[in-house]
Scaffold this active site. Structure first.
Site, PDB file in Angstrom:
ATOM      1  NE  ARG A 110      -1.858  -2.104   3.377  1.00  0.00           N
ATOM      2  CZ  ARG A 110      -2.179  -2.460   4.623  1.00  0.00           C
ATOM      3  NH1 ARG A 110      -3.315  -2.032   5.143  1.00  0.00           N
ATOM      4  NH2 ARG A 110      -1.381  -3.211   5.339  1.00  0.00           N
ATOM      5  CD  GLN A 123       6.881 -13.768   8.281  1.00  0.00           C
ATOM      6  OE1 GLN A 123       7.100 -12.560   8.164  1.00  0.00           O
ATOM      7  NE2 GLN A 123       5.683 -14.242   8.541  1.00  0.00           N
ATOM      8  N   GLY A 164       1.625 -13.871   7.672  1.00  0.00           N
ATOM      9  CA  GLY A 164       0.826 -13.143   8.663  1.00  0.00           C
ATOM     10  C   GLY A 164       1.624 -12.785   9.904  1.00  0.00           C
ATOM     11  CG  ASP A 189       3.328  -0.848   9.794  1.00  0.00           C
ATOM     12  OD1 ASP A 189       3.309  -1.316  10.950  1.00  0.00           O
ATOM     13  OD2 ASP A 189       2.436  -1.090   8.955  1.00  0.00           O
ATOM     14  CD  GLU A 211      -6.673  -7.515  11.619  1.00  0.00           C
ATOM     15  OE1 GLU A 211      -6.335  -6.640  10.805  1.00  0.00           O
ATOM     16  OE2 GLU A 211      -6.401  -7.440  12.836  1.00  0.00           O
ATOM     17  CG  ASN A 264      -4.334  -4.259  17.149  1.00  0.00           C
ATOM     18  OD1 ASN A 264      -3.707  -3.984  18.171  1.00  0.00           O
ATOM     19  ND2 ASN A 264      -3.979  -5.226  16.314  1.00  0.00           N
ATOM     20  CG  ASN A 321      39.242  27.903  -3.503  1.00  0.00           C
ATOM     21  OD1 ASN A 321      38.632  28.392  -4.453  1.00  0.00           O
ATOM     22  ND2 ASN A 321      38.734  26.935  -2.765  1.00  0.00           N
ATOM     23  CE1 TYR A 322      40.359  22.305  -8.567  1.00  0.00           C
ATOM     24  CE2 TYR A 322      38.701  23.279 -10.002  1.00  0.00           C
ATOM     25  CZ  TYR A 322      39.477  22.185  -9.624  1.00  0.00           C
ATOM     26  OH  TYR A 322      39.349  20.998 -10.308  1.00  0.00           O
TER      27      TYR A 322
HETATM   28  C1  UD1 Z   1      -2.046  -4.912  11.483  1.00  0.00           C
HETATM   29  C2  UD1 Z   1      -3.021  -5.561  12.478  1.00  0.00           C
HETATM   30  C3  UD1 Z   1      -4.216  -4.648  12.684  1.00  0.00           C
HETATM   31  C4  UD1 Z   1      -3.742  -3.289  13.176  1.00  0.00           C
HETATM   32  C5  UD1 Z   1      -2.691  -2.718  12.256  1.00  0.00           C
HETATM   33  C6  UD1 Z   1      -2.068  -1.492  12.879  1.00  0.00           C
HETATM   34  C7  UD1 Z   1      -2.836  -7.989  12.192  1.00  0.00           C
HETATM   35  C8  UD1 Z   1      -3.429  -9.194  11.610  1.00  0.00           C
HETATM   36  N1  UD1 Z   1      -3.459  -6.848  11.942  1.00  0.00           N
HETATM   37  O1  UD1 Z   1      -2.681  -4.801  10.250  1.00  0.00           O
HETATM   38  O2  UD1 Z   1      -5.088  -5.214  13.640  1.00  0.00           O
HETATM   39  O3  UD1 Z   1      -4.855  -2.415  13.281  1.00  0.00           O
HETATM   40  O4  UD1 Z   1      -1.638  -3.662  12.004  1.00  0.00           O
HETATM   41  O5  UD1 Z   1      -1.091  -0.937  12.064  1.00  0.00           O
HETATM   42  O6  UD1 Z   1      -1.816  -8.080  12.891  1.00  0.00           O
HETATM   43  N2  UD1 Z   1       4.630  -8.373   8.874  1.00  0.00           N
HETATM   44  C9  UD1 Z   1       5.566  -9.373   8.895  1.00  0.00           C
HETATM   45  N3  UD1 Z   1       5.250 -10.602   8.406  1.00  0.00           N
HETATM   46  C10 UD1 Z   1       4.012 -10.891   7.918  1.00  0.00           C
HETATM   47  C11 UD1 Z   1       3.051  -9.875   7.917  1.00  0.00           C
HETATM   48  C12 UD1 Z   1       3.377  -8.623   8.399  1.00  0.00           C
HETATM   49  O7  UD1 Z   1       6.700  -9.168   9.342  1.00  0.00           O
HETATM   50  O8  UD1 Z   1       3.813 -12.044   7.517  1.00  0.00           O
HETATM   51  C13 UD1 Z   1       4.976  -7.046   9.416  1.00  0.00           C
HETATM   52  C14 UD1 Z   1       4.892  -5.920   8.398  1.00  0.00           C
HETATM   53  O9  UD1 Z   1       6.138  -5.704   7.782  1.00  0.00           O
HETATM   54  C15 UD1 Z   1       4.481  -4.739   9.256  1.00  0.00           C
HETATM   55  C16 UD1 Z   1       3.721  -5.348  10.418  1.00  0.00           C
HETATM   56  O10 UD1 Z   1       4.064  -6.721  10.426  1.00  0.00           O
HETATM   57  O11 UD1 Z   1       5.610  -4.048   9.779  1.00  0.00           O
HETATM   58  C17 UD1 Z   1       2.202  -5.211  10.248  1.00  0.00           C
HETATM   59  O12 UD1 Z   1       1.797  -5.797   9.037  1.00  0.00           O
HETATM   60  P1  UD1 Z   1       0.727  -5.101   8.096  1.00  0.00           P
HETATM   61  O13 UD1 Z   1       0.574  -5.928   6.886  1.00  0.00           O
HETATM   62  O14 UD1 Z   1       1.078  -3.669   7.896  1.00  0.00           O
HETATM   63  O15 UD1 Z   1      -0.564  -5.223   8.999  1.00  0.00           O
HETATM   64  P2  UD1 Z   1      -1.901  -4.352   8.911  1.00  0.00           P
HETATM   65  O16 UD1 Z   1      -2.704  -4.820   7.756  1.00  0.00           O
HETATM   66  O17 UD1 Z   1      -1.573  -2.930   8.984  1.00  0.00           O
HETATM   67 CA    CA Z   2       0.347  -1.800   9.006  1.00  0.00          CA
END
Ligand code: UD1
Ligand code: CA
Length: 448
Positions: A15, A74, A79, A103, A153, A168, A384-385
């Protein structure tokens, strides 16, 4: 209790657009994730694991830390619960695990401390906030007694749940033993077919583990998924930084019109006019006045100095009681000693300006060493140059440079010497002498 931080940073961040991992997006002069690293570093004896995946090496090499970090790969991003799972073998039995999302980078040490305290007593502690437009976020579903029932979610929420504005933040803390027990129970039977960490809440309730949510401000625990959200986070953070200056007795003309990208200290009684940008590491003294539209990068400015509008200072040391600008450009490690002045359209590069020395108009000082109380006339240039090498110009104490002099380096102008206006000076000038190096004026009769 020990703290084990787990920072999730494996996602691509579709996004956000662009090719770079989202957690490296720039916020206030550093990658988003670096803010978290700087915060967790302040917890002594804490262990930190960063979960990387998409362009993991790039994430790893962009992070700087004084403490050891465990980078855990990972491979497939299945997820947030799956991401946390990758770190479980590194966690200590007698610790509280704190999950942070790369983030959502601005959570403070104070808030994390409270969260850890809540988790230490056996609860699952989460941070939430209210969001005007909550779409895309996990909604906090509360029961009749305001207890947290679950997080749903956006993709899985029914229309009634989508109306909930408490969301959240992603930040949570729980005893590691509880995390290790509940994590394997999370399934991926949801709209995204992902292992959601947020399912932990409903599972905790089923196991009679109390869930405690602390409602925070969006500007602290909010995150950035898109460029619009990154922009909004930057603006609210900059405002917070500017307001913290006001609280420290620094007058800021408009808290919405200044940016600190990196870290800048400003002393009491200083005034910062509108549209100033501070980049890198800066140290500004007390009672310093900075006019509008200045750009100050990796520099020190001492007490009572005035920087007039549109001045650029990069990698320099400016003493006390100096005057700079308007429209000066000072760079290349230049040093201005106390009480010196560089005025409009003056550029100083790799130069030292001695105490009380002045160049007030239209001048270039490159590789120059000015002693004390030197006066440089308008239009003076140090040449100077020579096309290959840079050479030094030494201007000793009390020298007076006539307007529009060209000083061809290498060159030394002795103490108390003078140059006549419009001179091209190619040879050293002895102490106290007046050097004139220009064509003689001839007054001719006009032809009729
Ligand atoms: C997530 C939360 C949501 C919350 C929101 C806040 C979940 C399922 N949802 O959604 O409830 O409101 O954050 O910002 O947790 N990441 C990994 N590995 C993965 C997936 C994600 O390392 O497999 C990391 C991403 O790089 C990121 C963070 O986890 O830094 C959150 O992932 P993102 O996909 O942004 O979650 P949201 O959809 O924002
Ligand atoms: Ca996020």
């Amino acid at each position: 209790m020990n703290i084990d931080f787990i920072i999730l940073a494996a996602g691509k961040g579709t996004r956000m657009g662009g090719n770079s991992p989202k957690v490296l997006a720039n916020l206030a002069g550093k990658p988003m994730i670096q803010h978290l690293i700087d915060t967790v570093e302040t917890f002594h004896k804490a262990k930190t694991s960063v979960i990387v995946g998409h362009k993991g090496k790039e994430v790893e090499s962009s992070i700087s830390s004084r403490k050891k970090i465990n980078y855990v790969i990972q491979k497939n991003q299945l997820g947030t619960a799956h991401a946390v799972k990758q770190a479980t073998t590194l966690l200590r039995k007698n610790s509280v695990s704190v999950v942070l999302y790369g983030d959502a980078p601005l959570v403070t040490r104070k808030t994390l401390n409270k969260l850890v305290n809540s988790a230490t007593s056996g609860r699952l502690a989460i941070l939430t906030y209210r969001k005007e437009d909550p779409s895309g976020y996990g909604r906090i579903v509360r029961g009749p007694k305001q207890n947290i029932v679950k997080i749903v979610e956006h993709k899985d929420a029914v229309s009634k749940e989508r109306k909930i504005k408490e969301v959240n933040s992603g930040i949570l803390a729980v005893k590691t033993t509880i995390l290790q027990k509940l994590l394997p129970l999370i399934k991926n039977n949801n709209a995204a077919k992902e292992y959601y960490l947020t399912d932990l809440i409903e599972i905790a309730n089923k196991h009679s583990i109390a869930v405690r949510a602390t409602l925070c401000e969006e500007h602290e625990v909010g995150g950035a998924n898109s460029r619009q959200e990154l922009h909004d986070l930057e603006r609210s953070y900059q405002k917070r930084l500017a307001e913290s200056l006001l609280a420290k007795d620094v007058l800021v003309a408009d808290t919405s019109r200044m940016d600190i990208r990196g870290s800048t200290q400003i002393g009491k009684g200083s005034f910062i006019d509108i549209n100033n940008v501070f980049e890198g590491q800066n140290k500004i003294g007390k009672n310093v006045h900075i006019g509008p539209n200045c750009h100050i990068i990796n520099s020190t400015i001492k007490d009572n100095t005035v920087v007039y509008s549109n001045t650029v200072i990069e990698g320099c040391e400016v003493g006390a009681n100096c005057k700079l600008g308007p429209f000066s450009r000072i760079r290349g490690g230049s040093e201005l000693t106390d009480g010196s002045e560089l005025g409009n359209f003056v550029e100083a590069n790799r130069s030292k300006i001695g105490k009380g020395s002045k160049a007030k108009h239209l001048t270039y000082l490159g590789d120059a060493r000015l002693g004390q109380k030197v006066n440089v006339g308008a239009g003076t240039i140090t040449c100077n140059y020579d096309g290959k090498n840079k050479h030094k110009t030494i201007i000793e104490d009390g020298t007076f440079i006539g307007s529009n002099s060209s000083l061809v380096a290498p060159l030394t102008l002795g103490e108390g010497s003078y140059t006549g206006a419009g001179s091209v000076i190619t040879k050293n000038v002895p102490k106290g002498k007046l050097a004139v190096g220009r064509g003689k004026q001839v007054n001719l009769n006009k032809k009729k």
